[in-house]
Design a protein around this motif. Structure first.
Motif, short mmCIF file in Angstrom:
data_model
loop_
_atom_site.label_atom_id
_atom_site.label_comp_id
_atom_site.label_asym_id
_atom_site.label_seq_id
_atom_site.Cartn_x
_atom_site.Cartn_y
_atom_site.Cartn_z
N GLY A 1 0.82 -1.20 0.00
CA GLY A 1 0.00 0.00 0.00
C GLY A 1 0.86 1.25 0.00
O GLY A 1 2.08 1.17 0.09
N THR A 2 0.21 2.41 -0.14
CA THR A 2 0.97 3.66 -0.22
C THR A 2 0.44 4.70 0.75
O THR A 2 -0.73 4.70 1.12
CB THR A 2 0.88 4.28 -1.62
N LEU A 3 1.35 5.58 1.15
CA LEU A 3 1.00 6.72 1.98
C LEU A 3 1.48 7.98 1.28
O LEU A 3 2.62 8.04 0.82
CB LEU A 3 1.71 6.60 3.33
N ARG A 4 0.60 8.97 1.18
CA ARG A 4 0.99 10.24 0.59
C ARG A 4 0.82 11.34 1.63
O ARG A 4 -0.15 11.35 2.37
CB ARG A 4 0.11 10.58 -0.61
N LEU A 5 1.82 12.25 1.59
CA LEU A 5 1.78 13.38 2.50
C LEU A 5 1.81 14.62 1.61
O LEU A 5 2.75 14.78 0.83
CB LEU A 5 3.02 13.32 3.40
N ASP A 6 0.77 15.45 1.70
CA ASP A 6 0.66 16.60 0.80
C ASP A 6 0.84 16.17 -0.64
O ASP A 6 1.51 16.84 -1.43
CB ASP A 6 1.73 17.66 1.16
N GLY A 7 0.30 15.02 -0.99
CA GLY A 7 0.35 14.54 -2.36
C GLY A 7 1.59 13.75 -2.73
O GLY A 7 1.62 13.09 -3.75
N LYS A 8 2.66 13.83 -1.89
CA LYS A 8 3.90 13.13 -2.24
C LYS A 8 4.00 11.80 -1.50
O LYS A 8 3.68 11.71 -0.33
CB LYS A 8 5.12 14.00 -1.90
N LEU A 9 4.50 10.79 -2.21
CA LEU A 9 4.68 9.48 -1.59
C LEU A 9 5.68 9.57 -0.44
O LEU A 9 6.70 10.24 -0.54
CB LEU A 9 5.23 8.49 -2.62
N VAL A 10 5.38 8.90 0.67
CA VAL A 10 6.35 8.87 1.76
C VAL A 10 6.77 7.45 2.09
O VAL A 10 6.03 6.50 1.92
CB VAL A 10 5.82 9.51 3.06
N GLY A 11 7.97 7.34 2.61
CA GLY A 11 8.49 6.08 3.11
C GLY A 11 9.60 6.44 4.06
O GLY A 11 9.89 7.62 4.27
N ALA A 12 10.24 5.44 4.63
CA ALA A 12 11.28 5.70 5.61
C ALA A 12 12.41 6.54 5.01
O ALA A 12 13.12 7.23 5.71
CB ALA A 12 11.82 4.39 6.15
N ALA A 13 12.58 6.49 3.66
CA ALA A 13 13.64 7.23 3.00
C ALA A 13 13.45 8.74 3.11
O ALA A 13 14.39 9.51 3.00
CB ALA A 13 13.73 6.83 1.53
N HIS A 14 12.21 9.15 3.36
CA HIS A 14 11.94 10.59 3.38
C HIS A 14 11.73 11.12 4.79
O HIS A 14 11.06 12.11 5.00
CB HIS A 14 10.70 10.91 2.56
N ARG A 15 12.31 10.44 5.76
CA ARG A 15 12.01 10.75 7.14
C ARG A 15 12.16 12.23 7.49
O ARG A 15 11.33 12.82 8.16
CB ARG A 15 12.94 9.92 8.04
N ILE A 16 13.25 12.84 6.99
CA ILE A 16 13.51 14.22 7.38
C ILE A 16 12.52 15.18 6.74
O ILE A 16 12.01 16.09 7.38
CB ILE A 16 14.97 14.60 7.07
#
Ligand code: ATP
Ligand code: ATP
Ligand code: SF4
Ligand code: MG
Ligand code: MG
Lengths: 337, 329
Positions: free
Chosen positions: B70-85
């Motif tokens: 599945g996917t999670l988007r934050l403000d339209g952008k995909l998030v994952g552990a790689a984008h933590r900051i």
């Protein structure tokens, strides 16, 4: 006249700490009648657990208990030695602790522990004790009870462990049960189930119950009488209706304004608050213990001891310099503010 | 108009856990197919019993845990552990336990400034001032700046956690049991503070709590979870006035409001607590459900849209029974 199971006058507990003497419980007096539920409610650190532990004689070594009167079913608990006390524990009085793992032994099966609670005090066979254990496990809503006897505490969920604790406390049909935050760690649905059960069992066995909690919802629904505790003292006592419908002490009034009540509090609106922190219990506090946080405090509150006084009804007492009329007016104006 | 800041679509998270001595590992579906939007400016309450997956979902939103699918988007952008900051710039957590969520060896000032450091804030000269400003805002005396967590009360520690969450002006705050370790007199101060800050910064909250009275007071919309799934979603008024899912009904029925004389309700839930490694078939709630029907144990119920959403056979095919109205008071 209803029979009093527990009678306590001027109970004090002092604890030696590096900075001096911590006065955890200060001159509290109360009685519990047969079949009655008394709830002791108050914030963290006010002395609820120490009160319960002092009745069971399970205080830490650094603590000293004193009382002018301390009787269970007419028997003076002050003269009992440790052996006689441990004969009473689990028999005439039993305690349910907040964290069941502290009182269940991880090395023994729950069957073993339940049976032992009875074999120790009663002249019964192991088979009889086992039957009683199964009977009570079923009573507390545990299915396939006989097959659970061989399980160890860690194999049970928190809710099940708490039920086992309740069953264990009932093994010898104690006259008095002390329950210290028995449902605090549990989900609301399980909490309701366990409290429902405790109320039913209490009726069935006609035991008296002291229920310690900081949850005002539980108190309102379960208790016959309430004692509100603050900084080592009882600051208000009365029937549940008196304390909840006409709280007199400024602290009780403040507490009841802090909690959102569905249907009563406006969604998102500011809740009441009691700014400040509880006073340090090491050493003597001059005057009213609540004065440092009370919106009505003046000089009269900070000098001399403030005694318990009757409110409009005799069975309803509170500890404050203000008259019942002024307290009633404060309740109205405070609610509007 | 829908304006989601977080969009979860069919998110799952599976943990492999040992099922016992010599039995090998088995999957535990902590989050088992959740689709959920968090709308800008709302306070989304998430409720459900211990172990149903609330914290796991929150950690995935925060980028602290990778979804299994599945996917999670934050403000339209995909998030994952790689984008933590990047995530941390928009989304900050406040966790349950003010005693363990603060590093005991760091001073209060350092703890509050940590997000600035982690996010490589370009202007270190302003950090101290910003920390003091935010302390002021959350009602912490600036004299505790050099103190350590064990020198503060529980309420003060939770204020430190709030100050840390807010120092870099996030848009969304995920509060996981923000007041459950606190006394009611402190809880009310923290809830009032969260309300004020929401107005001041236009924040969006995700509020996870066991305390349904708190959720009813704070939330604008509520999602109810059971065994890794959302079984009902509705705006707060609708959910509390007319709960549809039998689990929601039992949950709300067990709330003990401080009203003397009402006694403790019988939840009719039974003690058949489900095993998450071996969940019941069909509707996972069916062994405890007071309104269970024959096909509930055979088929997973569909999600029925009804303004909100409810996942229950009672409401499939537009029919079903009416929900019992909650006693008004
Ligand atoms: N073993 C101990 N040594 C020193 N002080 C203690 C000890 N146990 C308790 N106290 C102190 O005695 C006071 C009363 O503690 P008690 O445990 O009775 O509080 P409580 O009302 O049960 O609080 P809670 O709601 O947090 O359980 C507190 O100030 C506490 O710090
Ligand atoms: N790191 C992990 N490894 C294995 N199992 C886990 C892990 N984290 C969570 N779980 C399991 O996943 C399920 C969901 O856990 P989670 O912490 O999300 O529940 P929760 O709804 O937050 O519960 P609570 O209300 O008790 O905080 C539980 O069965 C839990 O035991
Ligand atoms: S005695 Fe004074 S300080 Fe204490 S509660 Fe009453 S008004 Fe407040
Ligand atoms: Mg205690
Ligand atoms: Mg959690």
């Amino acid at each position: 006249m209803t029979k009093q199971i527990l009678e306590i006058e001027n109970l004090c507990v002092d604890i030696d700490v590096p900075s001096g003497v911590l006065r955890a419980v200060q001159n509290i007096s109360f009685t519990v009648a047969k079949g009655e539920t008394l709830s002791i409610v108050g914030e963290s650190g006010c002395g609820k657990s120490i009160t319960a532990l002092s009745l069971m004689n399970l205080l830490p070594k650094s603590a000293k208990r004193s009382a002018d009167k301390l009787t269970l079913d007419g028997r003076d608990l002050r003269d009992l030695n440790e052996r006689e006390m441990s004969d009473l524990r689990g028999d005439a009085m039993a305690m349910i602790f907040q964290e069941p793992m502290t009182s269940l032994n991880p090395a023994y099966t729950i069957g073993n522990q339940l049976e032992e609670a009875m074999l120790r005090h009663r002249n019964v066979s192991t088979a009889e004790a086992r039957d009683r254990a199964v009977f009570l496990l079923e009573k507390v809503g545990i299915t396939a009870a006989r097959s659970r006897l061989g399980q160890y505490p860690h194999q049970l969920s928190g809710g099940l462990r708490q039920r086992v604790m309740i069953a264990m406390s009932l093994m010898c049909e104690p006259a008095l049960i002390l329950a210290d935050e028995p449902t605090t760690a549990l989900d609301v649905t399980i909490q309701a189930q366990i409290l429902h059960l405790l109320a039913e069992l209490r009726h069935e066995f006609d035991s008296s119950l002291i229920l310690i909690t900081h949850d005002l919802g539980i108190v309102a629904r379960v208790a016959d009488r309430v004692a509100v505790m603050y900084a080592g003292e009882f600051v208000e006592t009365g029937t549940t209706e008196q304390v909840f419908n006409a709280p007199s002490h400024p602290y009780t009034q403040g507490l009841l304004r802090c909690i959102p009540i569905p249907g009563k509090t406006k969604r998102g609106a500011h809740l009441g608050a009691i700014p400040g922190i509880v006073p340090n219990l090491v050493g003597r506090i001059e005057g009213c213990h609540f004065a440092s946080r009370c919106p009505y405090a003046d000089d009269a509150c900070r000098t001399g001891d403030v005694a318990l006084r009757p409110s409009f009804e005799k069975s309803h007492e509170y500890r404050c310099v203000l008259s019942p009329e002024i307290c009633a007016a404060n309740l109205k104006s405070g609610a509007a503010a | 108009m829908s304006d989601p800041v977080i969009e979860a679509s069919d998110v799952t998270r599976t943990f492999m856990i040992s099922a016992g001595f010599m039995r090998g590992k088995q999957p535990l579906h902590a989050v088992n197919g959740i689709s959920l939007n968090v709308e800008r400016g709302e306070v989304l309450g998430i409720v459900g019993e211990s172990g149903c997956g609330k914290t796991t979902l929150a950690k995935m939103m925060l980028g602290l845990l990778e979804p299994t699918s599945g996917t999670l988007r934050l403000d339209g952008k995909l998030v994952g552990a790689a984008h933590r900051i990047e995530v941390a710039r928009i989304l900050q957590p406040i966790f349950q336990d003010p005693y363990s969520s603060l590093n005991p060896r760091k001073s209060i000032g350092d703890i509050i400034m940590l997000p600035l450091k982690v996010q490589n804030d370009p202007d270190p000269a302003t950090w101290r001032k910003r920390a003091e400003d935010i302390m002021d805002l959350v009602g912490l005396p600036t004299r505790v700046y050099n103190n350590y967590p064990n020198q503060l009360s529980g309420g003060q520690r939770q204020r430190v956690a709030i100050a840390r969450a807010l120092i870099n002006r996030p848009k969304i705050v995920i509060c996981d049991e923000p007041t459950s370790a606190l006394d009611v007199s402190v809880q009310s101060q923290i809830l009032n503070l969260l309300q004020d800050l929401r107005g001041e910064f236009g924040l969006t909250y995700v509020l996870i709590s066991h305390n349904l009275a708190v959720v009813e007071h704070m939330a604008t919309r509520v999602a109810v979870m059971y065994l890794g799934r959302i079984v009902e979603q509705a705006d707060t008024d609708t959910l509390f006035k007319a709960p549809k899912h039998p689990y929601t009904q039992a949950l709300l029925g067990s709330v003990l409001t401080p009203e003397p004389g009402l006694g403790v309700p019988d939840t009719h839930l039974g003690a058949a607590y489900p095993n998450p490694i071996d969940p019941p078939s069909g509707c996972t709630f069916h062994p405890r459900c007071a309104q269970v029907m024959d096909h509930c144990s055979k088929q997973a119920p569909p999600a029925v849209a009804n303004g909100g959403m409810v996942e229950c056979h009672l409401y499939a095919h537009g029919g079903g029974r009416k929900s019992p109205k909650r006693k008004s008071k």
